[in-house]
Write an enzyme that holds these catalytic residues in place. Structure first.
Site, PDB file in Angstrom:
ATOM      1  N   HIS A  99       0.830  -1.205   0.000  1.00 34.49           N
ATOM      2  CA  HIS A  99       0.000   0.000   0.000  1.00 34.49           C
ATOM      3  C   HIS A  99       0.871   1.265   0.000  1.00 34.49           C
ATOM      4  O   HIS A  99       1.572   1.521   0.985  1.00 34.49           O
ATOM      5  CB  HIS A  99      -0.885  -0.038   1.250  1.00 34.49           C
ATOM      6  CG  HIS A  99      -1.835   1.093   1.376  1.00 34.49           C
ATOM      7  ND1 HIS A  99      -1.946   1.842   2.530  1.00 34.49           N
ATOM      8  CD2 HIS A  99      -2.734   1.600   0.512  1.00 34.49           C
ATOM      9  CE1 HIS A  99      -2.877   2.749   2.376  1.00 34.49           C
ATOM     10  NE2 HIS A  99      -3.381   2.633   1.154  1.00 34.49           N
ATOM     11  N   ARG A 100       0.873   1.988  -1.103  1.00 37.69           N
ATOM     12  CA  ARG A 100       1.726   3.187  -1.292  1.00 37.69           C
ATOM     13  C   ARG A 100       3.220   2.812  -1.195  1.00 37.69           C
ATOM     14  O   ARG A 100       4.047   3.633  -0.801  1.00 37.69           O
ATOM     15  CB  ARG A 100       1.383   4.284  -0.283  1.00 37.69           C
ATOM     16  CG  ARG A 100      -0.105   4.538  -0.106  1.00 37.69           C
ATOM     17  CD  ARG A 100      -0.362   5.687   0.860  1.00 37.69           C
ATOM     18  NE  ARG A 100      -1.743   5.720   1.334  1.00 37.69           N
ATOM     19  CZ  ARG A 100      -2.206   6.519   2.258  1.00 37.69           C
ATOM     20  NH1 ARG A 100      -1.401   7.405   2.822  1.00 37.69           N
ATOM     21  NH2 ARG A 100      -3.477   6.497   2.628  1.00 37.69           N
ATOM     22  N   GLU A 118       0.463  -0.651  -4.720  1.00 38.67           N
ATOM     23  CA  GLU A 118      -0.676   0.243  -4.921  1.00 38.67           C
ATOM     24  C   GLU A 118      -0.120   1.652  -4.839  1.00 38.67           C
ATOM     25  O   GLU A 118       0.765   1.926  -4.012  1.00 38.67           O
ATOM     26  CB  GLU A 118      -1.716   0.011  -3.820  1.00 38.67           C
ATOM     27  CG  GLU A 118      -3.005   0.801  -3.976  1.00 38.67           C
ATOM     28  CD  GLU A 118      -3.043   2.150  -3.264  1.00 38.67           C
ATOM     29  OE1 GLU A 118      -4.039   2.864  -3.408  1.00 38.67           O
ATOM     30  OE2 GLU A 118      -2.067   2.502  -2.551  1.00 38.67           O
ATOM     31  N   ASP A 145      -1.086   6.133  -5.591  1.00 40.94           N
ATOM     32  CA  ASP A 145      -2.145   7.140  -5.763  1.00 40.94           C
ATOM     33  C   ASP A 145      -1.686   8.181  -6.779  1.00 40.94           C
ATOM     34  O   ASP A 145      -0.531   8.625  -6.720  1.00 40.94           O
ATOM     35  CB  ASP A 145      -2.419   7.821  -4.420  1.00 40.94           C
ATOM     36  CG  ASP A 145      -2.711   6.804  -3.330  1.00 40.94           C
ATOM     37  OD1 ASP A 145      -3.735   6.127  -3.434  1.00 40.94           O
ATOM     38  OD2 ASP A 145      -1.887   6.681  -2.394  1.00 40.94           O
ATOM     39  N   HIS A 160      -0.413  10.874  -2.413  1.00 40.24           N
ATOM     40  CA  HIS A 160      -1.744  10.572  -1.892  1.00 40.24           C
ATOM     41  C   HIS A 160      -2.672  11.787  -1.796  1.00 40.24           C
ATOM     42  O   HIS A 160      -3.889  11.631  -1.772  1.00 40.24           O
ATOM     43  CB  HIS A 160      -1.619   9.921  -0.506  1.00 40.24           C
ATOM     44  CG  HIS A 160      -2.934   9.477   0.057  1.00 40.24           C
ATOM     45  ND1 HIS A 160      -3.702  10.262   0.883  1.00 40.24           N
ATOM     46  CD2 HIS A 160      -3.634   8.329  -0.125  1.00 40.24           C
ATOM     47  CE1 HIS A 160      -4.811   9.623   1.206  1.00 40.24           C
ATOM     48  NE2 HIS A 160      -4.787   8.437   0.607  1.00 40.24           N
TER      49      HIS A 160
HETATM   50  O1  G3P Z   1      -6.494   1.474  -2.821  1.00 41.64           O
HETATM   51  C1  G3P Z   1      -6.712   1.218  -1.477  1.00 41.64           C
HETATM   52  C2  G3P Z   1      -6.468   2.428  -0.619  1.00 41.64           C
HETATM   53  O2  G3P Z   1      -5.271   3.023  -1.017  1.00 41.64           O
HETATM   54  C3  G3P Z   1      -7.575   3.434  -0.680  1.00 41.64           C
HETATM   55  O3  G3P Z   1      -7.456   4.463   0.241  1.00 41.64           O
HETATM   56  O4  G3P Z   1      -6.803   6.661   1.064  1.00 41.64           O
HETATM   57  O5  G3P Z   1      -5.184   4.797   1.217  1.00 41.64           O
HETATM   58  O6  G3P Z   1      -5.709   5.810  -0.993  1.00 41.64           O
HETATM   59  P1  G3P Z   1      -6.224   5.476   0.389  1.00 41.64           P
HETATM   60 MG    MG Z   2      -4.689   4.541  -2.395  1.00 38.03          MG
END
Ligand code: G3P
Ligand code: MG
Length: 254
Positions: free
Chosen positions: A17-18, A44, A46, A59
């Protein structure tokens, strides 16, 4: 529930995540490369479209959140964004980390790594973002190792109309019955490959419904061992985690 034999053959993807955001500044090349080293199958990230048109990876639109800059990512040209420090908020050791473009992340990752591109815009007509993301996926020919997700269904509907081959996942964090998700996409006939619910929304019923309708389930943000094990046993397709090293250990024991 899937049988044990099926589960052994279909362990979920480990998606950072990120990037490896607990060990490096999130959404930077340092975090993405570290995630690969720690055993992630992919990342993942953003994205926003900056003022000069490039898709950049961070993000928040507000530059104050992750950098030493001010103003908005979407109103700042790439050259000025590149002068900012996106690493010191994490540690002075990472002071040289810049905001990466989506293209730079694709260039830096291993050619087998999976990329979940989250498109952050809330715009009602996100045409420029959609065209840019579609162009990048096509140019790099990464259809087989990409999924584009968004909380904004308009992004997904427009992407589907732009290039039907792009895998799409609908992000949500409140309980939504699958029929209501299908209703949102019905008029555009957009076909989703996956649903991306927050992990607390997942149970046997959602899994059964998703499987019977042909949707993959990619879930976030899963950081506790017990929850990782539970979601593996339910048969989710991807687990998006801040701790790809922890998930890697669990998956290699299976
Ligand atoms: O893609 C899953 C998650 O990243 C969604 O929320 O705010 O962490 O981008 P956020
Ligand atoms: Mg995200």
């Amino acid at each position: 529930m899937k049988s044990l034999v099926e589960l052994l053959h279909e362990l979920p993807k480990n998606i950072a995540h990120r990037g490896a955001r607990r060990q490096a500044p999130e959404n930077t090349l340092a975090a993405f490369l570290l995630a690969e080293k720690l055993g992630a199958d992919g990342v993942e990230l953003d994205t926003f479209r900056c003022a000069t048109g490039e898709m950049v990876v961070t993000h928040d639109d507000d530059l104050k959140v992750w950098s030493n800059g001010e103003g908005k990512v979407t109103k700042t040209p790439l050259k000025a964004l590149k002068e900012l420090d996106f690493g010191s908020h994490f540690s002075s050791e990472f002071a040289k980390e810049q905001i990466p473009t989506l293209q730079e992340v694709i260039d830096s990752l291993d050619k087998n790594s999976f990329i979940n591109i989250e498109v952050k815009t809330l715009a009602l007509r996100p045409i420029q973002e959609v065209l840019e993301v579609a162009k990048i996926i096509k140019l790099n020919n990464i259809y087989h190792r990409t999924i584009v997700s968004s909380f904004n269904p308009i992004v997904l509907r427009m992407l589907y109309k732009t290039d039907v081959k792009i895998p799409l996942g609908f992000l949500y964090q409140f309980k939504l019955p699958i029929y209501s998700i299908e209703y949102i996409f019905r008029s555009s006939k957009a076909k989703l490959q996956a649903l991306h619910p927050e992990s607390r929304l997942i149970g046997n019923t959602l899994m059964k419904q998703a499987i019977s309708r042909g949707y993959q389930i990619n879930t976030w943000t899963v950081n506790e061992t017990v929850e990782m094990q539970h979601l593996i046993s339910l048969g989710v397709d991807s687990i998006i985690t801040d701790y790809p090293d922890k998930l890697h250990k669990i998956l290699t024991k299976h």
